[in-house]
Design an enzyme around this catalytic site. Structure first.
Site, PDB file in Angstrom:
ATOM      1  CB  SER A  72      46.084  56.185  23.194  1.00  0.00           C
ATOM      2  OG  SER A  72      47.367  56.537  23.434  1.00  0.00           O
ATOM      3  CE  LYS A 210      45.431  52.525  20.567  1.00  0.00           C
ATOM      4  NZ  LYS A 210      45.326  52.470  22.103  1.00  0.00           N
ATOM      5  CB  THR A 211      42.258  51.597  25.136  1.00  0.00           C
ATOM      6  OG1 THR A 211      43.723  51.421  24.621  1.00  0.00           O
ATOM      7  CG2 THR A 211      41.736  50.214  25.412  1.00  0.00           C
ATOM      8  N   GLY A 212      42.217  54.830  25.312  1.00  0.00           N
ATOM      9  CA  GLY A 212      42.762  55.896  25.141  1.00  0.00           C
ATOM     10  C   GLY A 212      42.886  56.388  26.871  1.00  0.00           C
TER      11      GLY A 212
END
Length: 265
Positions: A72, A210-212
């Protein structure tokens, strides 16, 4: 016209060498303690561009060069693709929930760009991918020189389940260009993406990130803006315990940044 030509030239030059920082990275083996504190295996790259710093630091240089699914974190460039393709107009456009109940409650409602980024609403970006199409996505990826720029997938989402992969160093290169509005996209679109990336802010600093999560590994990428300059970061860790490991991503990054006085305690 001349300004646009110069802007495009600078963007091209920036993208032509997106990971030069890795050649000058300073190893920080002492950061192992931050990973050990959370029983985590991974890497972190920090590019500190504040006036008195100006260094790129890394824990586990070998892993930082290895490419992984962006998961993500790809919502950052994907939002640029959607804006450029006209799939989304602005941050106010609503995306109607399809009524499918998903495991994360925050996904089971209408979304806009800001909420889709904040809650990582995959179904919104699945809609973007469908409208953009693989051929156009491939063109955008090549234009950005994003990782291996390969959106091929047999089943699922190409940024999670496909061949697309990017390294921590390459994440830093991409983020630097976004910070400087140097990507080959409209400046207003780059500014909007940065706006919806805001996680928190203080009087004189802003954290955009942003995380992923791909299932086996997870990311946290972004930067902290200070009056003296930005501090970029890209972390990835293994997640053998799956969701139970996800909190470690932000915790490790925050611990590292605090040792550099790049994030308030």
């Amino acid at each position: 016209m001349r300004f646009r030509i110069v802007t495009l030239l600078l963007a091209f030059l920036a993208l032509a060498h997106p990971v030069q920082a890795q050649e000058k990275a300073i190893e920080r083996p002492d950061w192992e303690k931050h990973f050990a504190a959370f029983d985590a295996t991974g890497t972190i790259v920090v590019a500190d561009e504040r006036a008195k710093a100006g260094a790129t630091l890394v824990y586990d240089d070998k892993r930082a060069r290895k490419r992984y699914s962006p998961a993500s974190t790809f919502k950052i460039p994907h939002t640029l693709f959607a804006l450029d393709a006209g799939v989304v107009r602005d941050e106010f456009q609503k995306f109607r929930w399809d009524g499918v109940a998903r495991s994360f409650a925050a996904h089971n409602q209408d979304q806009d760009l800001r909420s889709a980024m904040r809650t990582s609403a995959v179904w919104v970006y699945q809609g973007f991918a469908k409208e953009i199409g693989e051929d156009r996505a491939r063109d955008y990826l090549a234009k950005l020189n994003y990782g291996n720029a390969d959106p091929a997938v047999q089943q699922g989402d190409y940024w999670i389940d496909g061949k697309l992969a990017i390294s921590a160093y390459e994440q830093i290169g991409f983020l630097k260009n976004l910070y400087r509005n140097a990507l080959p996209f409209r400046i207003e679109h780059q500014r909007l993406v940065k706006d919806v990336m805001i996680v928190e802010a203080g009087r004189d600093w802003i954290l955009r990130a942003k995380t992923g999560w791909e299932g086996r590994m997870g990311w946290w990428v972004g930067w902290v803006e200070w009056p003296s300059g930005p501090v970029f970061f890209a972390l990835n860790i293994d997640t053998p315990n799956r969701m139970a490991d996800l909190h470690k991503r932000e915790a490790i990054v925050r611990a590292v940044l605090r040792t550099l006085e790049a994030l308030p305690g």
